[in-house]
Enzyme design. Structure first.
Site, PDB file in Angstrom:
ATOM      1  N   CYS A 163       0.811  -1.223   0.000  1.00 18.13           N
ATOM      2  CA  CYS A 163       0.000   0.000   0.000  1.00 18.13           C
ATOM      3  C   CYS A 163       0.841   1.267   0.000  1.00 18.13           C
ATOM      4  O   CYS A 163       0.291   2.370  -0.025  1.00 18.13           O
ATOM      5  CB  CYS A 163      -0.949  -0.026   1.186  1.00 18.13           C
ATOM      6  SG  CYS A 163      -1.885  -1.573   1.247  1.00 18.13           S
ATOM      7  N   HIS A 303      -2.581   7.858   6.266  1.00 17.82           N
ATOM      8  CA  HIS A 303      -2.810   6.530   5.689  1.00 17.82           C
ATOM      9  C   HIS A 303      -4.177   6.039   6.150  1.00 17.82           C
ATOM     10  O   HIS A 303      -4.955   5.563   5.337  1.00 17.82           O
ATOM     11  CB  HIS A 303      -1.696   5.582   6.121  1.00 17.82           C
ATOM     12  CG  HIS A 303      -1.788   4.240   5.499  1.00 17.82           C
ATOM     13  ND1 HIS A 303      -1.753   4.050   4.134  1.00 17.82           N
ATOM     14  CD2 HIS A 303      -1.930   2.988   6.040  1.00 17.82           C
ATOM     15  CE1 HIS A 303      -1.868   2.760   3.854  1.00 17.82           C
ATOM     16  NE2 HIS A 303      -1.985   2.101   4.993  1.00 17.82           N
ATOM     17  N   GLU A 314      -0.482   5.136  13.630  1.00 15.62           N
ATOM     18  CA  GLU A 314      -0.198   6.372  12.876  1.00 15.62           C
ATOM     19  C   GLU A 314      -0.382   7.599  13.763  1.00 15.62           C
ATOM     20  O   GLU A 314       0.412   8.542  13.699  1.00 15.62           O
ATOM     21  CB  GLU A 314      -1.105   6.466  11.647  1.00 15.62           C
ATOM     22  CG  GLU A 314      -0.761   7.660  10.761  1.00 15.62           C
ATOM     23  CD  GLU A 314      -1.490   7.651   9.428  1.00 15.62           C
ATOM     24  OE1 GLU A 314      -2.440   6.856   9.278  1.00 15.62           O
ATOM     25  OE2 GLU A 314      -1.112   8.430   8.540  1.00 15.62           O
ATOM     26  N   LYS A 335      -9.677   7.802   2.742  1.00 17.64           N
ATOM     27  CA  LYS A 335     -10.132   6.405   2.571  1.00 17.64           C
ATOM     28  C   LYS A 335     -11.532   6.225   3.142  1.00 17.64           C
ATOM     29  O   LYS A 335     -12.210   5.238   2.837  1.00 17.64           O
ATOM     30  CB  LYS A 335      -9.153   5.442   3.269  1.00 17.64           C
ATOM     31  CG  LYS A 335      -7.797   5.313   2.573  1.00 17.64           C
ATOM     32  CD  LYS A 335      -6.916   4.274   3.251  1.00 17.64           C
ATOM     33  CE  LYS A 335      -5.574   4.118   2.545  1.00 17.64           C
ATOM     34  NZ  LYS A 335      -4.656   5.257   2.762  1.00 17.64           N
ATOM     35  N   HIS A 340      -9.826   1.618   0.500  1.00 23.68           N
ATOM     36  CA  HIS A 340      -8.369   1.473   0.434  1.00 23.68           C
ATOM     37  C   HIS A 340      -7.979   0.874  -0.922  1.00 23.68           C
ATOM     38  O   HIS A 340      -8.202  -0.318  -1.169  1.00 23.68           O
ATOM     39  CB  HIS A 340      -7.897   0.575   1.583  1.00 23.68           C
ATOM     40  CG  HIS A 340      -6.413   0.565   1.768  1.00 23.68           C
ATOM     41  ND1 HIS A 340      -5.537   1.236   0.938  1.00 23.68           N
ATOM     42  CD2 HIS A 340      -5.639  -0.045   2.710  1.00 23.68           C
ATOM     43  CE1 HIS A 340      -4.304   1.038   1.345  1.00 23.68           C
ATOM     44  NE2 HIS A 340      -4.335   0.266   2.423  1.00 23.68           N
ATOM     45  N   PHE A 399       1.720  -3.542   3.997  1.00 22.53           N
ATOM     46  CA  PHE A 399       2.123  -4.862   4.471  1.00 22.53           C
ATOM     47  C   PHE A 399       3.593  -5.089   4.100  1.00 22.53           C
ATOM     48  O   PHE A 399       4.048  -4.690   3.027  1.00 22.53           O
ATOM     49  CB  PHE A 399       1.277  -5.946   3.806  1.00 22.53           C
ATOM     50  CG  PHE A 399      -0.110  -6.101   4.387  1.00 22.53           C
ATOM     51  CD1 PHE A 399      -0.551  -5.341   5.449  1.00 22.53           C
ATOM     52  CD2 PHE A 399      -0.990  -7.049   3.859  1.00 22.53           C
ATOM     53  CE1 PHE A 399      -1.829  -5.498   5.976  1.00 22.53           C
ATOM     54  CE2 PHE A 399      -2.271  -7.217   4.375  1.00 22.53           C
ATOM     55  CZ  PHE A 399      -2.687  -6.433   5.430  1.00 22.53           C
TER      56      PHE A 399
END
Length: 412
Positions: A163, A303, A314, A335, A340, A399
């Site tokens: 991502c 994010h 975050e 998002k 996402h 990831f």
């Protein structure tokens, strides 16, 4: 002194809209692009909704014969790139092709083609596997086809950092221009992962929200009742250009790319470091690269995926990097409206950050109704906010422990 890099063209494909102005309007109005999947069979699926691009057409962009030979994620990238180049006003007939590059990221590349051809192999045998399988599924196909479409002969590669792919692509493009390896680069990310295999994989690892009674309310970053992210797809493509090159041809300039930072968590293949150590490092590196103090940042496009672990990590990282200024920042996660888009997210979010810079409006985080006590910053809940934005930072974490941040500023 490093060469300056500015953004002169924007193009996007999302489940909410596939034109940048309509996307920006929809985001500010708090619209949601999340809905029940229409393009895949869902009767046996644990999760049946997402940010899927529907009514898709490449008419007017890609000849039908060519469109059949490229995977959906490449189609998204090409359409967004064509819009971005048109927006930039570039005429490649007037450019040195060796000074024009393409760097486009993707998290999973041609997963729809993998599903299709695996099924053919198993059910019909190896002779029925398409000869276009490999050129369609390879992750660098999007970057390659955009390069071919315009005949560009400068640097041409893809990034694959889950991502964070688009943000790492843009960071790479930024550095290519800074060090005089190119004058302009078409960059960003593309993803078409609303497939049965991807949905099943994410659902079985319990990463996705299963709020089936309220799909549009399912992506709720920083809300106490969040239960996972919402899978989406699309593309966000930008034209990065050397400042004097852009100025010489009288190009419109959306903003300047000032700093890029990247880091690794070195901890877990799917879970973020709970304290956001790597995330904070990426932000700090981006600020240092921009030679900018943290208290100059006005807005962070987070994010913010709507996962219980990620949003807290975050938030902790932002507090550690920005200190007391963290509470003066405007933060939001778009998002919440778009879901996402994995490796495409950073491209679209950079576009929205540039719109915040140019308009002085912070996009909202929708569905933020019950703030998580551990997420206590100003996430711009539910309605946009007017504010002078001189500097913005966009975060992407993936990831594998991939972290990337980009700092952008206004050009007066």
């Amino acid at each position: 002194m490093s060469r300056r890099v500015v953004v002169t063209g924007l193009g996007a494909v999302t489940s909410l809209a596939s034109k940048v102005d309509a996307l920006w309007s929809g985001v500010l109005e708090g619209q949601s692009g999340i809905h029940e999947f229409q393009n895949i069979r869902i009767d046996d699926m644990k999760v049946r909704f997402g940010g899927e691009v529907t009514d898709w057409s490449t008419d007017g962009y890609i000849p039908p014969k060519e469109a059949k030979r490229v995977e959906l994620f490449t189609q998204f990238a090409m359409v967004a790139a064509i819009d971005a180049v048109k927006d930039s006003g570039l005429d490649f007939e007037k450019e040195d092709a060796f000074r024009c590059g393409t760097v486009i990221g993707s998290g999973v590349g041609g997963i729809n083609e993998i599903e299709l051809q695996t099924s053919r192999l198993v059910l019909k045998g190896p002779d029925k596997v398409s000869p276009f399988t490999i050129p369609k599924l390879m992750l660098n196909a999007a970057s390659g086809h955009v390069s071919i479409h315009y005949g560009l002969r400068g640097p041409n590669f893809a990034t694959a950092t889950a991502c964070a792919s688009a943000t790492n692509a843009m960071g790479s493009a930024f550095k290519l221009i800074q060090r005089n390896a190119a004058d302009l680069v078409i960059t960003g990310g593309s993803e078409a992962a609303c497939s049965r295999m991807a949905v099943a994989g994410f659902a079985n690892m319990k990463a996705l929200s299963d709020r089936h009674d309220d799909p549009t309310g399912a992506s709720r970053p920083f809300d106490a009742d969040r239960d996972g992210f919402v899978l989406a797809e699309g593309a966000g493509i930008l034209v990065f250009e050397e400042y004097e090159h852009a100025k010489a041809r009288g190009a419109q300039i959306y903003g300047e790319v000032l700093g890029y930072g990247a880091s690794g968590d070195g901890g877990h293949i799917t879970q973020p470091n709970p304290e956001g150590i790597g995330a904070g490092r990426a932000m700090s590196e981006a600020l240092a690269d921009a030679s900018l103090d943290g208290d100059k940042i006005d807005y962070i496009n987070a994010h913010g995926t709507s996962t219980p672990l990620g949003d807290k990590a975050e938030t902790g990282a932002i507090k550690r990097v920005f200190g007391d200024h963290a509470y003066q920042l405007s933060v939001s996660s778009t998002k919440s409206q778009l879901g996402h888009m994995l490796g495409a997210s950073g491209g679209v979010e950079a576009i929205l950050s540039l719109k915040a810079l140019s308009t002085g409006v912070i996009p909202p985080t929708i569905n933020l109704e019950t703030p998580d006590p551990e997420c206590d910053l100003d996430y711009t809940p539910n309605t946009p906010k007017e504010r002078d934005v001189n500097y913005a930072l966009s975060n992407s974490f993936g990831f594998g422990g991939h972290n990337a941040s980009l700092v952008m500023g206004r050009v007066e």
